[in-house]
Write a protein that holds these residues in place. Structure first.
Motif, short mmCIF file in Angstrom:
data_model
loop_
_atom_site.label_atom_id
_atom_site.label_comp_id
_atom_site.label_asym_id
_atom_site.label_seq_id
_atom_site.Cartn_x
_atom_site.Cartn_y
_atom_site.Cartn_z
N GLY A 126 0.72 -1.19 -0.14
CA GLY A 126 0.11 0.22 0.05
C GLY A 126 0.83 1.30 0.21
O GLY A 126 0.32 2.31 -0.63
N SER A 127 1.99 1.11 0.62
CA SER A 127 3.01 2.40 0.69
C SER A 127 3.36 2.83 -0.31
O SER A 127 3.70 4.05 -0.86
N ILE A 132 0.42 5.71 -6.65
CA ILE A 132 0.46 5.44 -8.07
C ILE A 132 -0.89 5.30 -8.39
O ILE A 132 -1.41 6.19 -9.46
N LEU A 133 -1.68 4.37 -7.84
CA LEU A 133 -3.01 4.16 -8.40
C LEU A 133 -4.03 5.35 -8.39
O LEU A 133 -4.71 5.60 -8.99
N PHE A 134 -3.96 5.98 -7.04
CA PHE A 134 -4.53 7.16 -6.71
C PHE A 134 -4.23 8.24 -7.90
O PHE A 134 -5.22 8.83 -8.55
N ILE A 135 -3.08 8.38 -8.15
CA ILE A 135 -2.83 9.51 -9.29
C ILE A 135 -3.18 9.38 -10.47
O ILE A 135 -3.72 10.04 -11.39
N LEU A 136 -3.13 7.85 -10.97
CA LEU A 136 -3.63 7.53 -12.17
C LEU A 136 -5.06 7.55 -12.39
O LEU A 136 -5.43 7.85 -13.50
N GLY A 137 -5.70 7.19 -11.25
CA GLY A 137 -7.21 7.15 -11.28
C GLY A 137 -7.38 8.90 -11.54
O GLY A 137 -8.51 9.03 -12.12
N PHE A 138 -6.90 9.49 -10.91
CA PHE A 138 -7.07 10.98 -10.76
C PHE A 138 -6.81 11.66 -12.38
O PHE A 138 -7.65 12.31 -12.83
N MET A 139 -5.78 11.19 -12.78
CA MET A 139 -5.28 11.86 -14.06
C MET A 139 -6.25 11.37 -15.19
O MET A 139 -6.75 12.12 -16.15
N VAL A 146 -8.87 5.37 -7.84
CA VAL A 146 -8.77 6.26 -6.75
C VAL A 146 -9.28 5.70 -5.52
O VAL A 146 -8.48 6.01 -4.50
N SER A 147 -10.28 5.14 -5.63
CA SER A 147 -11.10 4.38 -4.42
C SER A 147 -9.69 3.26 -3.71
O SER A 147 -9.68 3.03 -2.97
N ILE A 148 -9.30 2.56 -4.76
CA ILE A 148 -8.46 1.44 -4.58
C ILE A 148 -7.30 1.98 -3.77
O ILE A 148 -6.70 1.63 -2.79
N GLY A 149 -6.84 3.20 -4.26
CA GLY A 149 -5.48 4.00 -3.83
C GLY A 149 -5.91 4.04 -2.24
O GLY A 149 -4.92 4.25 -1.45
N ILE A 218 -8.34 11.69 0.65
CA ILE A 218 -9.87 11.77 0.51
C ILE A 218 -10.21 13.14 0.16
O ILE A 218 -11.13 13.26 -0.67
N TYR A 219 -9.60 14.01 0.54
CA TYR A 219 -9.93 15.74 0.29
C TYR A 219 -9.86 15.76 -1.34
O TYR A 219 -10.49 16.45 -1.98
N ILE A 220 -8.57 15.38 -1.83
CA ILE A 220 -8.30 15.55 -3.13
C ILE A 220 -9.38 14.74 -4.14
O ILE A 220 -9.95 15.40 -5.12
#
Length: 225
Positions: A126-127, A132-139, A146-149, A218-220
């Motif tokens: 997770g660390s 990585i997953l969050f940013i890819l999902g966001f982009m 994003v949720s998985i991240g 969560i905020y982002i």
């Protein structure tokens, strides 16, 4: 910028983390100058406490680094840095006893330690993967990533939180056994308690930083919505 604005959430935790690092370093350095009355080295104390606790099969290894001391439950081996291994100060003995506390926890199947060890693989993954997953999902606008991240980073937070009782309990065990075995006396015990208390602050800071990072994620994600 969205990411820059969210960084404000981290500032209090980063300040506490910086202070905790300063405190543990300065406290260890201070009590490294106080030679114990018995003159035992950290390695000798660790060996005595391990044997006293029925852990004579646990070897003690010398490792490089400053305050890199740790007990490895997977290999059942204690590793001490040079300043602790050879040092005969109150600080060195306190750290060596603390790591012995972890070995005793492992032997006695201390539940928070078992739980922490069980989530290490998920926390490690997770660390590295959560952001990585969050940013890819966001982009790319993939809400699922994003949720998985966020979920993966929650495991990191959980690991940091459960680490607190594990570390505090190891220090408590260490101080009690040092007193019971008359390895340190009065002022020496107070010095060792200050060293271990300062070390505990770094774990509190790590937990606060991970929580702040989770809140940031969560905020982002909500700002994106």
């Amino acid at each position: 910028m969205l990411f820059d604005r969210s960084f404000i959430i981290l500032i209090p935790a980063l300040v506490i983390a910086a202070y905790a690092q300063y405190k543990v370093s300065s406290t260890f350095n201070k009590y490294s100058k106080y030679r114990s009355k018995n003159g035992y080295t950290g390695a000798q104390v660790a060996r005595m406490l391990l044997d006293y606790s029925g852990l004579n099969y646990v070897p003690i290894e010398l490792i490089p680094g400053h305050l890199s001391d740790h007990y490895d439950p997977s290999k059942k081996v204690m590793r001490l840095s040079e300043s602790v291994y050879y040092g005969n100060s109150v600080a060195s003995i306190g750290v060596a006893a603390h790591e012995t506390g972890h070995a005793i926890q492992h032997k006695e199947k201390y539940i928070p330690l078992i739980f922490r060890n069980s989530i290490v693989p998920v926390a490690n993954f997770g660390s590295s993967a959560s952001w990585i997953l969050f940013i890819l999902g966001f982009m790319f606008g993939i809400r699922g990533l994003v949720s998985i991240g966020i979920i993966l980073f929650t495991a990191v937070v959980l690991f940091q939180i459960v680490t607190l009782p594990v570390e505090l309990n190891a220090s408590s065990r260490a101080l009690k056994i040092l007193d019971r075995r008359a390895i340190l006396y009065n002022d020496e015990l107070r010095g060792a308690r200050k060293v271990l208390g300062a070390a505990a602050m770094t774990y509190v800071a790590a937990a606060l930083t991970s929580i702040a990072n989770l809140l940031r994620l969560i905020y982002i994600s909500r700002e994106r919505d």
